[in-house]
Motif scaffolding. Sequence first.
Motif, PDB file in Angstrom:
ATOM      1  N   PHE A  55       0.918  -1.095  -0.044  1.00 13.29           N
ATOM      2  CA  PHE A  55      -0.130  -0.250   0.004  1.00 13.29           C
ATOM      3  C   PHE A  55       0.960   1.238   0.012  1.00 13.29           C
ATOM      4  CE2 PHE A  55      -2.443   3.139   2.729  1.00 13.29           C
ATOM      5  CZ  PHE A  55      -3.138   3.504   1.535  1.00 13.29           C
ATOM      6  N   ARG A  56       0.735   2.020  -1.026  1.00 13.33           N
ATOM      7  CA  ARG A  56       1.385   3.476  -1.116  1.00 13.33           C
ATOM      8  C   ARG A  56       0.357   4.278  -1.518  1.00 13.33           C
ATOM      9  NH1 ARG A  56       6.180   3.505  -5.235  1.00 13.33           N
ATOM     10  NH2 ARG A  56       6.384   5.564  -4.554  1.00 13.33           N
ATOM     11  N   PRO A  57       0.196   5.049  -0.159  1.00 11.12           N
ATOM     12  CA  PRO A  57      -0.967   5.965  -0.238  1.00 11.12           C
ATOM     13  C   PRO A  57      -0.701   7.340  -1.286  1.00 11.12           C
ATOM     14  CG  PRO A  57      -0.093   6.080   1.684  1.00 11.12           C
ATOM     15  CD  PRO A  57       0.570   4.980   1.143  1.00 11.12           C
ATOM     16  N   HIS A  58      -1.441   7.369  -2.290  1.00 10.98           N
ATOM     17  CA  HIS A  58      -1.249   8.312  -3.369  1.00 10.98           C
ATOM     18  C   HIS A  58      -2.579   8.732  -3.921  1.00 10.98           C
ATOM     19  CE1 HIS A  58      -1.470   4.888  -5.709  1.00 10.98           C
ATOM     20  NE2 HIS A  58      -1.941   5.576  -6.798  1.00 10.98           N
ATOM     21  N   ILE A  59      -2.610  10.104  -4.572  1.00 12.52           N
ATOM     22  CA  ILE A  59      -3.904  10.392  -5.291  1.00 12.52           C
ATOM     23  C   ILE A  59      -3.231  10.675  -6.707  1.00 12.52           C
ATOM     24  CG2 ILE A  59      -5.239  12.406  -5.410  1.00 12.52           C
ATOM     25  CD1 ILE A  59      -4.796  13.084  -2.680  1.00 12.52           C
ATOM     26  N   THR A  60      -3.758   9.836  -7.566  1.00 11.09           N
ATOM     27  CA  THR A  60      -3.515   9.954  -9.005  1.00 11.09           C
ATOM     28  C   THR A  60      -4.047  11.330  -9.686  1.00 11.09           C
ATOM     29  OG1 THR A  60      -3.753   7.404  -9.087  1.00 11.09           O
ATOM     30  CG2 THR A  60      -3.859   8.754 -11.258  1.00 11.09           C
ATOM     31  N   LEU A  61      -2.976  11.712 -10.037  1.00 11.18           N
ATOM     32  CA  LEU A  61      -3.226  13.075 -11.023  1.00 11.18           C
ATOM     33  C   LEU A  61      -3.249  12.885 -12.409  1.00 11.18           C
ATOM     34  CD1 LEU A  61      -0.776  15.476  -8.930  1.00 11.18           C
ATOM     35  CD2 LEU A  61      -3.205  14.944  -8.407  1.00 11.18           C
ATOM     36  N   GLY A  62      -2.568  11.922 -12.885  1.00 11.08           N
ATOM     37  CA  GLY A  62      -2.512  11.681 -14.423  1.00 11.08           C
ATOM     38  C   GLY A  62      -2.048  10.303 -14.606  1.00 11.08           C
ATOM     39  N   ARG A  63      -2.625   9.841 -15.664  1.00 11.44           N
ATOM     40  CA  ARG A  63      -1.916   8.620 -16.694  1.00 11.44           C
ATOM     41  C   ARG A  63      -1.205   9.103 -17.558  1.00 11.44           C
ATOM     42  NH1 ARG A  63      -6.729   7.763 -14.219  1.00 11.44           N
ATOM     43  NH2 ARG A  63      -6.951   6.082 -12.540  1.00 11.44           N
ATOM     44  N   VAL A  64       0.168   8.611 -17.787  1.00 12.84           N
ATOM     45  CA  VAL A  64       0.998   9.012 -18.873  1.00 12.84           C
ATOM     46  C   VAL A  64       0.953   7.950 -19.964  1.00 12.84           C
ATOM     47  CG1 VAL A  64       3.431   9.329 -19.433  1.00 12.84           C
ATOM     48  CG2 VAL A  64       2.594   9.920 -17.165  1.00 12.84           C
ATOM     49  N   LYS A  65       0.548   8.578 -21.105  1.00 12.94           N
ATOM     50  CA  LYS A  65       0.375   7.706 -22.474  1.00 12.94           C
ATOM     51  C   LYS A  65       1.946   7.709 -23.057  1.00 12.94           C
ATOM     52  CE  LYS A  65      -3.538   6.738 -21.695  1.00 12.94           C
ATOM     53  NZ  LYS A  65      -3.979   5.384 -21.114  1.00 12.94           N
ATOM     54  N   SER A  66       2.611   8.935 -23.306  1.00 11.92           N
ATOM     55  CA  SER A  66       4.000   9.002 -23.916  1.00 11.92           C
ATOM     56  C   SER A  66       4.454  10.386 -23.507  1.00 11.92           C
ATOM     57  CB  SER A  66       3.947   8.784 -25.112  1.00 11.92           C
ATOM     58  OG  SER A  66       3.048   9.789 -25.873  1.00 11.92           O
ATOM     59  N   VAL A  67       5.453  10.374 -23.332  1.00 15.80           N
ATOM     60  CA  VAL A  67       6.079  11.709 -22.831  1.00 15.80           C
ATOM     61  C   VAL A  67       7.683  11.983 -24.041  1.00 15.80           C
ATOM     62  CG1 VAL A  67       5.655  11.910 -20.528  1.00 15.80           C
ATOM     63  CG2 VAL A  67       7.682  10.774 -21.042  1.00 15.80           C
ATOM     64  N   ARG A  68       7.887  13.205 -24.109  1.00 16.03           N
ATOM     65  CA  ARG A  68       9.286  13.338 -25.187  1.00 16.03           C
ATOM     66  C   ARG A  68      10.405  12.878 -24.659  1.00 16.03           C
ATOM     67  NH1 ARG A  68       8.711  19.345 -24.961  1.00 16.03           N
ATOM     68  NH2 ARG A  68       7.650  18.825 -23.095  1.00 16.03           N
TER      69      ARG A  68
END
Length: 188
Positions: free
Chosen positions: A127-140
């Motif tokens: 368990f790593r408590p976190h709040i997802t802000l965004g799901r990465v599809k691709s980055v430069r």
Amino acid sequence: MRNYIRTFVAIKIEPNAHVLDLMQGLKQVFVKDRINWVNPAGLHLTLRFIGNTNREQLYKLVDRLGTAVPLHNAFNMKVVGTECFKRKNKPGVVFAKIEASHTLQLLQQAIEKEIVACGFYEEQKLFRPHITLGRVKSVRNNTQFCSIIEKMPDKIYQEIEVKELVLFQSILKPTGPEYRPVQMFSLL
């Protein structure tokens, strides 16, 4: 009609101006990258993703959680910075960190125990408590992306009073997941 719904137990997050500014800043920095940003109205801290749940399991979950959750006291938790989970050395999820808390850990363990008692598998991930802000599809640039995220200041963005948990239904849609509350459980 399906015989099941996708469920999870979470703490609903009402983001304050600092968290909203953090999200907006990240969107501006990574405007040229492909990231599916979470709608602020859907922010939450998942205590346990359950998955496919049939009607009988749902009733059992509501009953067991309704008995177990009120045994725990309300508490405060802090949103303290950002980080990213990686998949195969590539960023996968950008999230806000939650400060470690013994109270939160005990609550999560109690929820896990009740879910397993309802016949679901035991969670294998830590368990790593976190709040997802965004799901990465691709980055430069993978290295640069993670470096920027990890250099964001670790400061208190928000302190949240946790008074209830929510059993949510997750409905997958082309525009992103929709979360519907199934049952709320008040802490002591």
